[in-house]
Design a protein around this motif. Structure first.
Motif, PDB file in Angstrom:
ATOM      1  N   VAL A 164       0.836  -1.203   0.000  1.00 57.97           N
ATOM      2  CA  VAL A 164       0.000   0.000   0.000  1.00 57.97           C
ATOM      3  C   VAL A 164       0.871   1.254   0.000  1.00 57.97           C
ATOM      4  O   VAL A 164       0.578   2.217  -0.720  1.00 57.97           O
ATOM      5  N   SER A 165       1.943   1.249   0.767  1.00 56.69           N
ATOM      6  CA  SER A 165       2.840   2.414   0.787  1.00 56.69           C
ATOM      7  C   SER A 165       3.391   2.705  -0.608  1.00 56.69           C
ATOM      8  O   SER A 165       3.494   3.876  -1.006  1.00 56.69           O
ATOM      9  N   LYS A 166       3.734   1.668  -1.342  1.00 57.10           N
ATOM     10  CA  LYS A 166       4.225   1.859  -2.713  1.00 57.10           C
ATOM     11  C   LYS A 166       3.130   2.415  -3.615  1.00 57.10           C
ATOM     12  O   LYS A 166       3.393   3.292  -4.452  1.00 57.10           O
ATOM     13  N   LEU A 167       1.904   1.916  -3.456  1.00 55.00           N
ATOM     14  CA  LEU A 167       0.794   2.423  -4.266  1.00 55.00           C
ATOM     15  C   LEU A 167       0.487   3.880  -3.928  1.00 55.00           C
ATOM     16  O   LEU A 167       0.165   4.667  -4.826  1.00 55.00           O
ATOM     17  N   VAL A 168       0.607   4.241  -2.664  1.00 50.45           N
ATOM     18  CA  VAL A 168       0.411   5.636  -2.244  1.00 50.45           C
ATOM     19  C   VAL A 168       1.505   6.513  -2.855  1.00 50.45           C
ATOM     20  O   VAL A 168       1.224   7.592  -3.396  1.00 50.45           O
ATOM     21  N   ALA A 169       2.744   6.044  -2.804  1.00 47.15           N
ATOM     22  CA  ALA A 169       3.867   6.804  -3.367  1.00 47.15           C
ATOM     23  C   ALA A 169       3.697   7.023  -4.870  1.00 47.15           C
ATOM     24  O   ALA A 169       4.118   8.052  -5.402  1.00 47.15           O
ATOM     25  N   GLN A 170       3.067   6.070  -5.535  1.00 48.97           N
ATOM     26  CA  GLN A 170       2.834   6.175  -6.980  1.00 48.97           C
ATOM     27  C   GLN A 170       1.562   6.957  -7.307  1.00 48.97           C
ATOM     28  O   GLN A 170       1.187   7.073  -8.467  1.00 48.97           O
ATOM     29  N   LYS A 171       0.901   7.447  -6.264  1.00 53.19           N
ATOM     30  CA  LYS A 171      -0.340   8.224  -6.415  1.00 53.19           C
ATOM     31  C   LYS A 171      -1.469   7.408  -7.067  1.00 53.19           C
ATOM     32  O   LYS A 171      -2.301   7.950  -7.784  1.00 53.19           O
ATOM     33  N   LEU A 172      -1.476   6.111  -6.766  1.00 56.53           N
ATOM     34  CA  LEU A 172      -2.538   5.230  -7.252  1.00 56.53           C
ATOM     35  C   LEU A 172      -3.594   5.007  -6.172  1.00 56.53           C
ATOM     36  O   LEU A 172      -4.739   4.672  -6.479  1.00 56.53           O
ATOM     37  N   VAL A 173      -3.190   5.193  -4.920  1.00 61.33           N
ATOM     38  CA  VAL A 173      -4.058   4.976  -3.759  1.00 61.33           C
ATOM     39  C   VAL A 173      -3.838   6.112  -2.771  1.00 61.33           C
ATOM     40  O   VAL A 173      -2.727   6.640  -2.670  1.00 61.33           O
ATOM     41  N   VAL A 174      -4.899   6.460  -2.055  1.00 66.34           N
ATOM     42  CA  VAL A 174      -4.786   7.428  -0.961  1.00 66.34           C
ATOM     43  C   VAL A 174      -5.310   6.778   0.317  1.00 66.34           C
ATOM     44  O   VAL A 174      -6.176   5.905   0.273  1.00 66.34           O
ATOM     45  N   ARG A 175      -4.743   7.222   1.438  1.00 67.31           N
ATOM     46  CA  ARG A 175      -5.208   6.791   2.763  1.00 67.31           C
ATOM     47  C   ARG A 175      -6.017   7.937   3.358  1.00 67.31           C
ATOM     48  O   ARG A 175      -5.574   9.092   3.300  1.00 67.31           O
TER      49      ARG A 175
END
Length: 150
Positions: free
Chosen positions: A65-76
């Motif tokens: 999830v952290s990688k997806l957040v860093a790639q701006k694909l997911v937000v928390r």
């Protein structure tokens, strides 16, 4: 005893390999597509639920999830009632990637089920759901620290 797990494993590894190669061109690292699609399917899911859904430990979910957040694909987004809970949502870019992955998945489904009648497909789905439920129960027990009796 019929050894179906070898066949299931072979199928899973082949499809995972294919997906990883195809997702690489969209800057998704190994296995990230699983997390992205599940978050897209269940907006607002939390990491613990995602862990149970995918049958992986929470640390693995956290890294992915952290990688997806860093790639701006997911937000928390922090839960309004419980600050410790972080709900996960796909971004517009994440939605576009998830849609692409879903099309790849549908294609793989068609290839995997080629030559099976509709009733065979339904039966296979039902049987695999039962197998997944059995294995899932075992996974829950082992994650809780219990040992299986062989």
């Amino acid at each position: 005893m019929i050894t179906i797990l070898r066949e299931i494993g072979t199928i899973a590894r082949a499809l995972d390999s294919i997906a990883n190669v195809e997702c690489k061109q969209h800057q998704l690292a190994r296995g990230q597509y699983l997390y992205l699609v599940r978050i897209a399917e269940q907006p607002g899911i939390i990491a613990d639920q995602l862990s149970k859904l995918l049958k992986v430990d929470r640390a693995t979910v956290s890294r992915a999830v952290s990688k997806l957040v860093a790639q701006k694909l997911v937000v928390r987004q922090t839960d309004t009632q419980n600050q410790r809970l972080k709900h996960l949502y796909v971004t517009e870019l994440g939605r576009a990637r998830a849609d692409l992955i879903e099309r790849e998945n549908q294609y793989s489904e068609r290839v995997a089920q080629a030559g099976l009648s509709a009733s065979e497909q339904a039966q296979l789905k039902q049987l695999l759901e039962r197998v997944a439920k059995n294995v899932g129960a075992d996974w829950e027990q082992v994650k809780a620290g219990r040992h299986r009796e062989y």
